[in-house]
Design a protein around this motif. Structure first.
Motif, short mmCIF file in Angstrom:
data_model
loop_
_atom_site.label_atom_id
_atom_site.label_comp_id
_atom_site.label_asym_id
_atom_site.label_seq_id
_atom_site.Cartn_x
_atom_site.Cartn_y
_atom_site.Cartn_z
N UNK A 26 -11.75 9.28 -1.32
CA UNK A 26 -10.76 8.34 -2.02
C UNK A 26 -9.57 8.30 -0.97
N UNK A 27 -9.27 9.30 -0.30
CA UNK A 27 -8.14 9.15 0.74
C UNK A 27 -8.72 8.48 2.08
N UNK A 28 -9.86 8.43 2.33
CA UNK A 28 -10.24 7.71 3.40
C UNK A 28 -10.50 6.20 3.46
N UNK A 29 -10.64 5.82 2.00
CA UNK A 29 -10.57 4.33 1.78
C UNK A 29 -9.31 3.77 1.29
N UNK A 30 -8.25 4.52 1.18
CA UNK A 30 -7.11 4.06 0.50
C UNK A 30 -6.37 3.15 1.51
N UNK A 31 -6.44 3.05 2.74
CA UNK A 31 -5.93 2.25 3.65
C UNK A 31 -6.65 1.02 3.95
N UNK A 32 -7.75 0.67 3.22
CA UNK A 32 -8.60 -0.40 3.52
C UNK A 32 -8.29 -1.46 2.49
N UNK A 33 -7.53 -1.45 1.67
CA UNK A 33 -7.20 -2.42 0.66
C UNK A 33 -5.76 -2.88 1.02
N UNK A 34 -5.73 -4.28 1.18
CA UNK A 34 -4.24 -4.73 1.09
C UNK A 34 -4.06 -5.89 -0.05
N UNK A 35 -3.05 -5.80 -0.61
CA UNK A 35 -2.82 -6.97 -1.65
C UNK A 35 -2.77 -8.62 -1.07
N UNK A 36 -3.17 -9.36 -1.72
CA UNK A 36 -3.00 -10.73 -1.18
C UNK A 36 -1.74 -11.08 -0.76
N UNK A 37 -0.86 -10.81 -1.46
CA UNK A 37 0.51 -11.20 -0.95
C UNK A 37 1.35 -10.40 -0.47
N UNK A 38 1.00 -9.34 0.10
CA UNK A 38 1.50 -8.37 1.08
C UNK A 38 2.02 -8.94 2.36
N UNK A 39 3.29 -8.64 2.63
CA UNK A 39 3.88 -9.00 3.75
C UNK A 39 3.17 -8.16 5.15
N UNK A 40 2.77 -8.98 6.10
CA UNK A 40 2.06 -8.32 7.38
C UNK A 40 3.07 -7.53 8.18
N UNK A 41 4.32 -8.20 8.24
CA UNK A 41 5.41 -7.74 9.22
C UNK A 41 6.44 -7.67 8.16
N UNK A 42 7.38 -6.52 7.96
CA UNK A 42 8.51 -6.64 7.39
C UNK A 42 9.33 -7.51 7.21
N UNK A 43 9.86 -8.11 6.33
CA UNK A 43 10.67 -9.26 6.48
C UNK A 43 10.39 -10.78 6.80
N UNK A 44 9.11 -10.80 7.54
CA UNK A 44 8.39 -11.80 7.84
C UNK A 44 7.69 -12.54 6.78
N UNK A 45 7.39 -12.19 5.49
CA UNK A 45 6.74 -12.61 4.44
C UNK A 45 5.34 -12.62 4.64
N UNK A 46 4.43 -13.21 3.63
CA UNK A 46 3.00 -13.10 3.39
C UNK A 46 2.36 -14.27 4.10
N UNK A 47 1.47 -13.85 4.85
CA UNK A 47 0.66 -14.69 5.62
C UNK A 47 0.15 -15.89 4.82
#
Length: 188
Positions: A26-47
């Protein structure tokens, strides 16, 4: 049968090992998922939000077509309006229909319940190539209404049901476009 003296209150080594393996997996796959509307760079908004706001929605014919277009522009840009000079263009073909349900009043012979359907075929184009669509799709919205005996009240109820159906179709198109932009490799 087991006796109380044979039951071991301490967890077995095998059980601890299996729990540790499950936790590591579970810990090894936790970083594999990213929400659709997540910001790629803080303050820049979602791609994804950036891509969606770069879609120009072309005019669609009719009152219901214009309603779908307006709802879709609001969904894609968050109320900023239709972008001018955008790299993508969305063409809509809107059809709407009203059908009577099986419930008919025995006194008047008029339908008591009607179903309004808005069906939208859409095509997404790159502005540089308006002959080959990048993506095509279909969306629809349905809404029911209680038919009344008053002619103008019924006409307004149909109009409101068309507006609700148009909103559902616009939300469906936005979801389909979001899926396309998330799975598509970025332009370079």
């Amino acid at each position: 049968m087991s006796s109380p003296d044979r039951m071991n209150p301490m967890p077995s080594r095998r059980r601890l090992l299996s729990l540790a393996c499950a936790w590591l997996l579970a810990a090894s796959t936790a970083g594999c998922f990213q929400p659709m509307y997540a910001e790629t760079t803080p303050g820049q908004g979602s791609a994804l939000a950036e891509n969606l706001s770069q879609v120009e929605v072309a005019f669609a014919g009719g009152r219901v077509g214009n309603e779908v277009r307006n709802d879709l522009i609001f969904e894609l840009t968050g109320g900023a309006g239709n972008p001018v000079g955008a790299p993508y263009r969305l063409i809509l073909k809107v059809r709407n229909s009203t059908t009577e349900a099986a419930v008919v009043s025995p006194l008047t012979g008029l339908p008591e319940v009607e179903l309004v359907t808005v069906d939208v075929d859409w095509q997404l184009f790159d502005v540089g190539d308006l002959k080959t669509p990048l993506k095509t799709g279909n969306a629809f919205g349905k809404a029911s209404l209680d038919s009344g005996y008053q002619r103008f009240a019924r006409a307004r109820a149909i109009r409101d049901a068309e507006n609700r159906s148009a909103r559902v179709a616009a939300e469906s198109i936005k979801s389909q476009l979001a899926s396309f932009f998330v799975t598509r490799a970025p332009k370079s």
